[in-house]
Design a protein around this motif. Sequence first.
Motif: not given
Length: 119
Positions: A21-44
């Motif tokens: 569950x710690x590994x899933x939590x860390x991967x979830x935070x990384x996934x959210x960061x990458x998704x936010x960066x991609x959406x911000x880069x696309x000017x959404x």
Amino acid sequence: MRLTAQRIDPWSVLKISFLVSVALGISGVVMVAVLWTVLSGMNVFSTINDFLTQITSGEASGPTIDLTDYLGFSRVISLSAVLGVLNVFLLTALATLSAFLYNICAALVGGAQVTLSDE
């Protein structure tokens, strides 16, 4: 060869489920960061912010809504980190409780039988 799993050690389930569950939590935070960066880069976010500004600036000059106040990077990451920590506690407790329940049910019915073969 037929084996029967009659008992699962709750302590080992607790340790393994905590690490997973710690590994899933860390991967979830990384996934959210990458998704936010991609959406911000696309000017959404800026497009939605412009749309909200057009909607709210009607006849009367009312307050404008700034989406970055609510969906800023630091706020989104901190929320996902809090949810990740909460998820660690919940998943660990649920897995340990499941091990206890399995042990109770296995004592009543004899456990789960597993067949192993050598090929």
